[in-house]
Each structure stands twice: as C-alpha cells, then as structure tokens.
Scaffold this motif. Structure first.
Motif, short mmCIF file in Angstrom:
data_model
loop_
_atom_site.label_atom_id
_atom_site.label_comp_id
_atom_site.label_asym_id
_atom_site.label_seq_id
_atom_site.Cartn_x
_atom_site.Cartn_y
_atom_site.Cartn_z
N LEU A 105 0.84 -1.19 0.00
CA LEU A 105 0.00 0.00 0.00
C LEU A 105 0.88 1.25 0.00
CD1 LEU A 105 -2.48 -1.13 2.80
CD2 LEU A 105 -3.02 -1.02 0.37
N THR A 106 0.33 2.38 -0.38
CA THR A 106 1.12 3.62 -0.40
C THR A 106 1.48 4.07 1.02
OG1 THR A 106 -0.88 5.00 -0.41
CG2 THR A 106 0.04 4.36 -2.55
N ILE A 107 0.61 3.71 2.00
CA ILE A 107 0.91 4.00 3.40
C ILE A 107 0.46 2.82 4.25
CG2 ILE A 107 0.69 6.51 3.15
CD1 ILE A 107 -2.06 6.28 4.48
N PRO A 108 1.08 2.62 5.42
CA PRO A 108 0.57 1.58 6.33
C PRO A 108 -0.81 2.00 6.83
CG PRO A 108 2.78 2.33 6.97
CD PRO A 108 2.26 3.31 5.96
N ARG A 109 -1.70 1.02 7.01
CA ARG A 109 -3.02 1.38 7.53
C ARG A 109 -3.71 0.18 8.17
NH1 ARG A 109 -6.23 4.38 3.58
NH2 ARG A 109 -4.38 4.80 2.32
#
Length: 544
Positions: free
Chosen positions: A39-43
């Motif tokens: 993913l583009t950021i951890p979430r």
C-alpha cells in the motif's frame, strides 16, 4: 479357509479405528502467499472492497494511530492514492446499486477516540470522493448493509448510544428506531427485501452481554439462546455483513463456547443453529495455540468460507477453510511458514476465488502494516480431496484386507451357491419393470409408514424392510426419480413440512424441522429451499 476369513475380520477390525481417526482429523496444509506491491501508506481500521473491477481500500489509521483521509485502489500493477473528504477510521462502507460507495462515521480523533457524523461518496469511475451529508448520530465502529429495496441500514456504535438509521439515497440518514441492545460493529443481516436482523458479540462498550437479543428493522426484537452458549466472535476491524452470506438471507457467523472452542453458527430466516462439521475445528498447531479473529468470509460461488487466525507471536497466518455445502461441513486448516509479521485484518475474496489481505496490525495499533498478500484459494483442493490424501498412511493395510476378503468371498460363494436365500432383485430380463416395481414398493413404504420422519433413516433400513439389497434400492431411486437416497427422503420431509406450515402457520420453524425428520434447522432450511426454491417464510407467504 476358515483361518482366512478370521484373518480378514481381524485385519478389518484393526484398521477401522485408524480409518475413523483419520476422518476425525482436520487436514493441515501449508500455503505460500504471493507478495503484492505494498500500500502507499501503512493502515489499519480501513475498509476493503472490490468496485468497478478495482481492489480498493478506504480510510483507517496509519502510523502512530493517526486517522488518514485517503483511499487507494490497485490497478493490477501498483496502488494509487485518492484524497478523501474526511478521515474515516473504523468506519463503514456500502457499495450501492449504482456502483458508488458510501463511506460513513469513524473516530473523531487519533488513538481511536470519539465518533463522527461524516458521510461521503466515492465514485469508482473517476476515483474521487465528496462529502454530501451526515449520519443520524455520531458513530464509530458502526456497520451498514444495502437492502434489495435500495435502502442502506446503519447500526452500531462505540462508547455512545446506538440506534437503527436508514439512508434512502434521497435524504440525510434518518432515524428508524431505537435498539433493544446496543452493539459495537454488529452484523446487519438482510432477511427480506426491506428487513434485516441486527446482532453482535459486544455491546457499545465492548462488553459481552449475558443475554443476547437480535433487533429487526421491522418487527420485534427476539431472544437468541444459542448465542448465549456460543458467543459471537467480536472484531474491531470494519467489515460488511454481505461477506458472511452463503446465499440469499443465509449466513455463517463465528462463535466460541465457554472453553474457547471455535464453532460456526448458521442463520437461516431468523433461525440460528450450529453448523455440523466433519471434524472439530483445530485450536492448536505444532507451534502452539491458534487465535481466530473476525467473521466468516464466504466465497458463495465455490461454496467455501474462510476464518482468519494467527499464532500467539504473530509469526504465522492461519486460514480455516469451510466447505459448508457438505453435510457435515468439511474443514481444512491452511498455515504459512514463519512470516516477518502476520496480520489481523479482514480479507476480501477476489473474482478468481483467492483471498487478499491488505495492511492491518500485527499486535500493535500504533504500527500498522502496508504489506499486501494474495492467497491462492481459487484452485485449492476441497476438504474431500485433502482427506483422501491421508489414506496412504494405512492404504497398504486396506489393500491387504481387500485381498484376503476377495479370497474369502470366493470360498464362501462356492460354498453357499446352492443354498443362497432368494432376494428381490431388479436385475433380470425385464430389468426396467423390476426397477419400477421396486420403486413403487419404496414409495408405498414411505407413504404408509412415514419412515422419512426418522432423522436417522438410512438406505439399509429401507432395504431391510423390503428384503432386498441396498444397492438395488439406490439404483431404483436414481433411475426412476433421478435422485440420491438422501434427496429422495428429504423431498418427502419437505412435503411433510409444507403440510405442517399450512395447518399451523404460527408453528415454530424449529418444531417443523424436528417433526418433519430433519436433524437440524440448518438442514431443514437448505433442503426446503432446494426443493421449493424459497425459504419457509417466503413459501408460506405465497400460500396466503
């Protein structure tokens, strides 16, 4: 020759416990997931869904437990980030008939604190979001489900009052009614085109109630005693209840008893029962206890359900596969090799029948993951095939028994040929007439003695009553009716149930199931719908 027969019997007795034990074992199968782009950021605390052919995640919180006002979609090569109108951490999403996605609620502040009114719409064609309204009350850890009539039912809350709300597509979310029992992240399970059952494992303060009530959008709340013995598994990860649906208005739910043993609960037309399984659900592996998290994720096309699990150190991912169409349901436990970090999150079923896990947390809400894993289940073997793989352990013993048995049979056949008892056989020059004659006798036995009301009725029981061979009875039913023995008997049971429903419209479905010869309510509902194409409630409504 007598010694041969004795040896065959002794060998058979010796191997039977082994075979029985093999049937009681859930196969453990190692699986290696495919790593997809991060993913583009951890979430974590995000929603995941397929819309317009794209795998999409929305909202959640990122590193340091800070809500993120972003979504992202995967085009098969990489992830693309989309700016959202608001932050939605532990919110709900619903894909509308139009293809647009409604996203609502969530925590107001970092660290999972508070609730919000916020409501926005995601357009998967343009990959854009816009805020357009507000909820009936501040909500976080709510859930929502789209009914067939186009209305979105919303319920659930976290450390705040709960109620049932409705979004009809033309106005703000409206209040429908108060609930008998407030819930956090509940199941909202449609039972008709304009009604749903709402039930959960925890109240709004994440405590497990002693008494379990199910609310309805229409009609009165009702008590569910089974879920006081089998407590629903609670998850604080967003999910949509449609992932639990095996077919129209039929659902599978995870639950545990007081010992911690996992079980699968079926809900059919507002009735709850425990799903029979071919073997106990394994709670241990060679590496220690297994901790199952979240709901059943159903692949209705392949008639398979999945429950996610991890070990105590979050080093291995476990996935319990349930072949729920079998009676009893077949189980297979898949496990990974040691991973850097297994995850707690709700996966999504791909169009090919695989599972994708995106993001989630290992054991720390402040450090969510950005990893994405693809588990190839679309071509995974069924539990029947995997159970068959256990056979080689004792196959040679069975072959030896068969060889000895053949020799014994030849000897006995020669000895008894002249003295064989005459049995009814449909195999003769006029085989067709004999088959029809035997079928007529089977039907006469069913009609006159109602053997189908015995829930333990077996093919052999009918054959013995007719002084014939089980295989002849089976062949006659298959030839004349195009059914297996089980289908044939269950059709009689369904017809009997229809008579009871016509005579007593207010009779409990559990009573109908028992009095019609079904061993469980789940079996009753499955077979009733298989024969009539409708649930008992729908069928009864058509008779009025």
């Amino acid at each position: 020759m007598k010694q041969i027969v004795i040896a065959a019997l002794l060998a058979l007795v010796a191997v039977m416990p082994v075979a029985s034990q093999q049937r009681d074992i859930c196969p453990f199968v190692q699986i290696t997931p495919e790593r997809l782009p991060n993913l583009t950021i951890p979430r974590s605390g995000h929603c995941i869904f397929y819309v317009n052919g794209d795998l999409t995640v929305a909202g959640g919180h990122t590193t340091s437990f800070v809500p993120t006002p972003t979504a992202e979609y995967y085009d098969g090569t990489k992830w693309h980030q989309v700016e959202m109108a608001y932050s939605h951490d532990n919110s709900f999403t619903v894909v509308l008939h139009s293809g647009e996605v409604i996203i609502g609620g969530g925590h107001e502040e970092p660290l999972g604190i508070g609730q919000t009114f916020m409501l926005e719409r995601y357009n998967p064609m343009t990959h854009t979001c816009e805020g357009f309204g507000c909820l009936d009350r501040r909500r976080s850890l709510a859930n929502a489900t789209l009914l067939d009539n186009g209305c979105v039912i919303i319920s659930g809350n976290h450390y705040a009052d709960d109620a049932i709300g409705c979004y009809d597509g033309h106005s703000q979310v409206g209040h429908v009614k108060d609930v008998v029992q407030g819930r956090s992240n509940p199941y909202i399970l449609p039972v008709t085109s304009d009604d749903a059952v709402i039930i959960g494992g925890c109240d709004t303060r994440q405590k497990t109630p002693d008494t379990i009530w199910a609310d309805r959008v229409k009609g009165e709340a009702f008590h569910v005693p089974l879920l006081e013995r089998w407590k629903l598994v609670y998850t604080d990860q967003p999910f949509n209840s449609f992932i639990c649906a095996t077919s129209d208005h039929n659902y599978l739910l995870t639950a545990t008893d007081e010992s911690g043993q996992l079980g699968i609960v079926e809900m059919h037309d507002t009735c709850f029962s425990l799903l029979p399984t071919a073997c106990p659900i394994p709670m241990q592996s060679q590496w220690g206890p297994i901790f199952y998290k979240g709901p059943v994720i159903v692949d209705s096309l392949r008639q398979r359900g999945y429950v996610m699990g991890v070990d105590s150190l979050y080093h291995r991912q476990y996935i319990l596969s349930i072949d729920y169409a079998r009676q009893p349901a077949g189980l297979t436990l898949y496990y990974t090799d040691s991973m850097e970090q297994a995850t707690i999150t709700i996966p999504v079923v791909t169009p090919d029948g695989d599972l994708i896990l995106a993001g989630g947390i290992p054991n720390n809400n402040y450090k969510p993951l950005s990893t994405v894993w693809l588990y190839h289940f679309g071509t995974a073997p069924s539990s029947d095939t995997l159970h068959a793989a256990l056979i080689p352990i004792w196959l040679w013993v069975v072959l030896a028994v068969v060889a000895v048995g053949v020799l014994a049979y030849i000897f006995l056949y020669v000895r008894c040929r002249k003295n064989r008892a005459v049995v009814i056989s449909p195999i003769s020059d006029d085989a067709g007439n004999k088959t029809a004659e035997l079928m007529e006798r089977v039907c006469q036995l069913m009609d006159e003695e109602q053997l189908y009301l015995r829930n333990d009725l077996k093919l052999q029981d009918v054959a013995i009553r007719l002084s014939t061979n089980s295989s002849y009875v089976s062949e006659s039913i298959n030839s004349c009716r195009g059914q297996s023995f089980s289908q044939f008997v269950n059709t009689y049971r369904v017809h009997h149930a229809q008579k009871l429903l016509r005579q007593q419209p207010d009779i409990k479905t559990s009573t109908v199931a028992t009095n019609s010869g079904f061993s469980t309510e789940g079996s009753f509902f499955r077979n009733f719908k298989a024969v009539t194409g409708m649930t008992p409630r729908e069928w009864l409504g058509n008779q009025q």
